[in-house]
Design a protein around this motif. Structure first.
Motif, mmCIF file in Angstrom:
data_model
loop_
_atom_site.group_PDB
_atom_site.id
_atom_site.type_symbol
_atom_site.label_atom_id
_atom_site.label_comp_id
_atom_site.label_asym_id
_atom_site.label_seq_id
_atom_site.Cartn_x
_atom_site.Cartn_y
_atom_site.Cartn_z
ATOM 1 N N ASN A 17 4.880 -6.167 -8.889
ATOM 2 C CA ASN A 17 4.043 -6.766 -8.063
ATOM 3 C C ASN A 17 3.553 -5.808 -6.813
ATOM 4 O O ASN A 17 2.866 -6.348 -6.057
ATOM 5 C CB ASN A 17 4.699 -8.033 -7.294
ATOM 6 C CG ASN A 17 4.656 -9.236 -8.127
ATOM 7 O OD1 ASN A 17 3.812 -10.119 -8.050
ATOM 8 N ND2 ASN A 17 5.471 -9.440 -9.288
ATOM 9 N N ILE A 18 3.995 -4.630 -6.900
ATOM 10 C CA ILE A 18 3.388 -3.486 -6.006
ATOM 11 C C ILE A 18 2.877 -2.573 -7.086
ATOM 12 O O ILE A 18 3.283 -2.374 -7.938
ATOM 13 C CB ILE A 18 4.664 -3.145 -4.986
ATOM 14 C CG1 ILE A 18 5.523 -2.440 -6.084
ATOM 15 C CG2 ILE A 18 5.193 -4.104 -4.318
ATOM 16 C CD1 ILE A 18 7.019 -1.866 -5.267
ATOM 17 N N SER A 19 1.856 -1.946 -6.442
ATOM 18 C CA SER A 19 1.397 -0.739 -7.391
ATOM 19 C C SER A 19 2.239 0.683 -7.475
ATOM 20 O O SER A 19 3.207 0.772 -6.662
ATOM 21 C CB SER A 19 0.255 -0.373 -6.641
ATOM 22 O OG SER A 19 0.264 0.301 -5.486
ATOM 23 N N ASP A 20 1.857 1.619 -8.082
ATOM 24 C CA ASP A 20 2.606 2.761 -8.561
ATOM 25 C C ASP A 20 2.402 3.505 -7.116
ATOM 26 O O ASP A 20 3.223 4.688 -6.945
ATOM 27 C CB ASP A 20 1.974 3.387 -9.535
ATOM 28 C CG ASP A 20 2.521 2.702 -10.776
ATOM 29 O OD1 ASP A 20 3.345 2.087 -10.833
ATOM 30 O OD2 ASP A 20 1.767 3.164 -11.855
ATOM 31 N N GLU A 21 1.670 3.410 -6.105
ATOM 32 C CA GLU A 21 1.606 4.008 -4.993
ATOM 33 C C GLU A 21 2.330 3.615 -3.758
ATOM 34 O O GLU A 21 2.796 4.092 -2.792
ATOM 35 C CB GLU A 21 0.235 4.036 -4.491
ATOM 36 C CG GLU A 21 -0.471 2.562 -4.304
ATOM 37 C CD GLU A 21 -2.047 2.693 -3.628
ATOM 38 O OE1 GLU A 21 -2.700 3.624 -3.940
ATOM 39 O OE2 GLU A 21 -2.380 1.404 -3.076
ATOM 40 N N SER A 50 0.708 -1.204 -0.005
ATOM 41 C CA SER A 50 -0.008 0.126 0.104
ATOM 42 C C SER A 50 0.897 1.511 -0.031
ATOM 43 O O SER A 50 0.528 2.168 -0.491
ATOM 44 C CB SER A 50 -0.928 -0.025 1.198
ATOM 45 O OG SER A 50 -1.679 -1.011 1.320
ATOM 46 N N TYR A 51 1.838 1.294 0.704
ATOM 47 C CA TYR A 51 2.681 2.432 0.845
ATOM 48 C C TYR A 51 4.297 2.396 0.582
ATOM 49 O O TYR A 51 4.883 3.237 0.134
ATOM 50 C CB TYR A 51 2.594 3.076 2.268
ATOM 51 C CG TYR A 51 2.908 4.343 2.428
ATOM 52 C CD1 TYR A 51 2.317 5.493 1.983
ATOM 53 C CD2 TYR A 51 4.124 4.451 2.938
ATOM 54 C CE1 TYR A 51 2.873 6.777 2.133
ATOM 55 C CE2 TYR A 51 4.327 5.985 3.568
ATOM 56 C CZ TYR A 51 4.237 6.851 2.916
ATOM 57 O OH TYR A 51 4.484 8.134 3.181
ATOM 58 N N CYS A 52 4.784 1.248 1.264
ATOM 59 C CA CYS A 52 6.171 1.180 1.017
ATOM 60 C C CYS A 52 6.550 -0.500 0.907
ATOM 61 O O CYS A 52 5.906 -1.263 1.196
ATOM 62 C CB CYS A 52 6.922 1.588 2.406
ATOM 63 S SG CYS A 52 6.586 0.686 3.578
ATOM 64 N N CYS A 53 7.669 -0.632 0.315
ATOM 65 C CA CYS A 53 8.238 -2.063 0.108
ATOM 66 C C CYS A 53 9.849 -1.920 0.197
ATOM 67 O O CYS A 53 10.249 -1.024 -0.163
ATOM 68 C CB CYS A 53 8.042 -2.417 -1.456
ATOM 69 S SG CYS A 53 8.578 -4.065 -1.946
ATOM 70 N N TYR A 54 10.180 -2.703 1.072
ATOM 71 C CA TYR A 54 11.750 -2.785 1.281
ATOM 72 C C TYR A 54 12.160 -3.920 0.576
ATOM 73 O O TYR A 54 11.889 -5.179 0.731
ATOM 74 C CB TYR A 54 12.061 -2.833 2.756
ATOM 75 C CG TYR A 54 13.234 -3.160 3.221
ATOM 76 C CD1 TYR A 54 14.270 -2.310 2.873
ATOM 77 C CD2 TYR A 54 13.860 -4.274 3.975
ATOM 78 C CE1 TYR A 54 15.525 -2.334 3.267
ATOM 79 C CE2 TYR A 54 15.069 -4.478 3.919
ATOM 80 C CZ TYR A 54 16.036 -3.448 3.960
ATOM 81 O OH TYR A 54 17.481 -3.626 4.060
ATOM 82 N N LEU A 55 12.977 -3.696 -0.236
ATOM 83 C CA LEU A 55 13.842 -4.599 -1.053
ATOM 84 C C LEU A 55 15.063 -5.082 -0.233
ATOM 85 O O LEU A 55 16.155 -4.464 -0.146
ATOM 86 C CB LEU A 55 14.495 -4.137 -2.549
ATOM 87 C CG LEU A 55 15.143 -5.144 -3.408
ATOM 88 C CD1 LEU A 55 14.244 -6.276 -3.574
ATOM 89 C CD2 LEU A 55 15.541 -4.417 -4.526
#
Length: 139
Positions: free
Chosen positions: A102-106, A72-77
């Motif tokens: 696999n994550i959205s533009d948001e 929804s807001y953040c993704c940590y690689l």
């Protein structure tokens, strides 16, 4: 699980199961410093990832992108590793592209870089940031 073939016959899989031994091997063969000998810890790392993108040459795992996200807001690689024999072929960039798909533009994609990879990430679309803090793990 989704599977994608590249032009060089490297197969990319989304959320495909991998073993701790396979993960250990790709970490060792990539030069990425991780607890490669601690198979139980690697097992937990696999099980608790929200996104696991793997690159395969036949039956051999040659690359991995492992991420933690709320979608929804953040993704940590948390991991991006490619076997040294396969580097400079666009595999790492494709792994990141598949994470982004696999994550959205948001969702913001974040990572911490090793000093040796600081020049790599801007080349594949990451912006350098200076604001951040950390509390290091004890082991």
């Amino acid at each position: 699980m989704n599977t994608f073939a590249s032009k060089d016959q490297i197969i990319f899989r989304v959320n495909s199961s991998i073993t701790p031994t396979e993960l250990s091997n790709v970490f060792k063969e990539s030069g990425v410093k991780r607890p490669s000998e601690d198979l139980l810890r690697l097992k937990r790392m696999i099980e608790n990832a929200d996104i696991l993108i793997s690159a395969w040459d036949g039956e051999k795992l040659i690359g991995i992108a492992r991420a933690i996200t709320d979608f929804s807001y953040c993704c940590y690689l948390s991991d991006l590793a490619v076997n040294k024999e396969y580097q400079k072929q666009g595999i790492g960039k494709e792994l990141v592209t598949l994470v982004k798909e696999n994550i959205s533009d948001e969702v913001t994609l974040l990572l911490l870089s090793s000093p040796t990879a600081m020049n790599y990430y801007p080349r594949i679309g990451f912006e350098r940031i200076d604001n951040g803090f950390r509390i290091l793990r004890k082991i």
